[in-house]
Motif scaffolding. Structure first.
Motif, PDB file in Angstrom:
ATOM      1  N   GLU A   8      60.888   8.283  57.445  1.00  0.00           N
ATOM      2  CA  GLU A   8      59.505   7.801  57.113  1.00  0.00           C
ATOM      3  C   GLU A   8      59.504   7.186  55.806  1.00  0.00           C
ATOM      4  O   GLU A   8      58.393   6.221  55.838  1.00  0.00           O
ATOM      5  CB  GLU A   8      58.155   8.758  57.219  1.00  0.00           C
ATOM      6  CG  GLU A   8      58.062   9.514  58.467  1.00  0.00           C
ATOM      7  CD  GLU A   8      57.921   8.290  59.687  1.00  0.00           C
ATOM      8  OE1 GLU A   8      57.294   7.424  59.716  1.00  0.00           O
ATOM      9  OE2 GLU A   8      58.723   8.413  60.742  1.00  0.00           O
ATOM     10  N   LYS A  25      57.711   3.675  55.489  1.00  0.00           N
ATOM     11  CA  LYS A  25      58.317   2.803  56.808  1.00  0.00           C
ATOM     12  C   LYS A  25      57.074   2.234  57.426  1.00  0.00           C
ATOM     13  O   LYS A  25      56.220   3.241  57.720  1.00  0.00           O
ATOM     14  CB  LYS A  25      59.140   3.493  57.525  1.00  0.00           C
ATOM     15  CG  LYS A  25      59.530   2.611  58.856  1.00  0.00           C
ATOM     16  CD  LYS A  25      60.577   3.201  59.549  1.00  0.00           C
ATOM     17  CE  LYS A  25      59.845   4.578  60.273  1.00  0.00           C
ATOM     18  NZ  LYS A  25      60.643   5.375  61.241  1.00  0.00           N
ATOM     19  N   PHE A  39      60.308   0.003  62.280  1.00  0.00           N
ATOM     20  CA  PHE A  39      61.795  -0.321  62.339  1.00  0.00           C
ATOM     21  C   PHE A  39      62.174  -0.575  63.718  1.00  0.00           C
ATOM     22  O   PHE A  39      62.329   0.329  64.427  1.00  0.00           O
ATOM     23  CB  PHE A  39      62.651   0.744  61.578  1.00  0.00           C
ATOM     24  CG  PHE A  39      64.108   0.298  61.687  1.00  0.00           C
ATOM     25  CD1 PHE A  39      64.477  -0.843  60.743  1.00  0.00           C
ATOM     26  CD2 PHE A  39      65.242   1.300  62.172  1.00  0.00           C
ATOM     27  CE1 PHE A  39      65.809  -1.338  61.079  1.00  0.00           C
ATOM     28  CE2 PHE A  39      66.406   0.739  62.219  1.00  0.00           C
ATOM     29  CZ  PHE A  39      66.549  -0.344  61.459  1.00  0.00           C
ATOM     30  N   LEU A  45      63.096  -4.047  59.315  1.00  0.00           N
ATOM     31  CA  LEU A  45      62.413  -2.856  58.699  1.00  0.00           C
ATOM     32  C   LEU A  45      61.226  -3.367  57.939  1.00  0.00           C
ATOM     33  O   LEU A  45      61.564  -4.324  57.222  1.00  0.00           O
ATOM     34  CB  LEU A  45      63.262  -2.176  57.638  1.00  0.00           C
ATOM     35  CG  LEU A  45      62.962  -0.999  57.020  1.00  0.00           C
ATOM     36  CD1 LEU A  45      62.338   0.081  57.829  1.00  0.00           C
ATOM     37  CD2 LEU A  45      64.211  -0.486  56.220  1.00  0.00           C
ATOM     38  N   CYS A  70      58.208  -2.318  55.350  1.00  0.00           N
ATOM     39  CA  CYS A  70      57.631  -1.135  54.656  1.00  0.00           C
ATOM     40  C   CYS A  70      56.772  -1.491  53.432  1.00  0.00           C
ATOM     41  O   CYS A  70      56.336  -2.648  53.040  1.00  0.00           O
ATOM     42  CB  CYS A  70      58.930  -0.654  53.578  1.00  0.00           C
ATOM     43  SG  CYS A  70      60.219   0.010  54.649  1.00  0.00           S
TER      44      CYS A  70
END
Length: 148
Positions: free
Chosen positions: A30, A112, A115, A120, A122
């Motif tokens: 995470e 996160k 993904f 990805l 964030c």
């Protein structure tokens, strides 16, 4: 088996003077937390600003991306290495609240958002040694292996 912090750092496709990761403190599916101390002799302090150098925002964003997206991406994929990595910033939006001066230690905390399909995304924060928020934003990157 999860890679060690050292294994993640060893896979980074950066080197000095453009490496902005010193340590990783926590990593999970995470998110990730890591630190970097901006050395007093960093190349970008000369001339930014006269007699009162501060770390450029683009460098703070790069530090956030290296720890918060690239290191986390290496952990999540487990297959990226500096020899076979294709890493590209795909989006960033960062808000700045205070300056970082030469010699200052910063902590990057990344959570996160998602993904998938090698992208990805964030939510990343950069904090000073007192815990005060220096900057925060959303950073996305693409991570994949080079094809042979």
């Amino acid at each position: 088996m999860q890679p060690s912090f050292k294994a993640i750092l060893d896979q980074l496709p950066y080197s000095r003077p453009f490496l902005f990761v010193d340590t990783l403190e926590a990593v999970s599916e995470e998110g990730i937390t890591g630190t970097y101390r901006f050395k007093e002799d960093e190349y970008f302090y000369k001339g930014h600003f006269k007699n009162r150098p501060v770390t450029p925002g683009v460098i703070l964003t790069e530090c956030m991306a290296q720890i918060g997206v690239v290191c986390l991406g290496i952990f999540l994929t487990g297959t990226i290495s500096k020899e076979n990595a294709l890493i590209a910033l795909s989006h960033h939006e960062v808000t700045f609240y205070k300056a970082v001066v030469p010699g200052e230690l910063v902590t990057v905390v990344s959570k996160k958002i998602y993904f998938r399909f090698n992208k990805l995304k964030c939510k990343v924060q950069l904090r000073d040694p007192t815990g005060a928020l220096v900057c925060e934003g959303v950073i996305s990157g693409m991570l994949q292996k080079k094809s042979s």
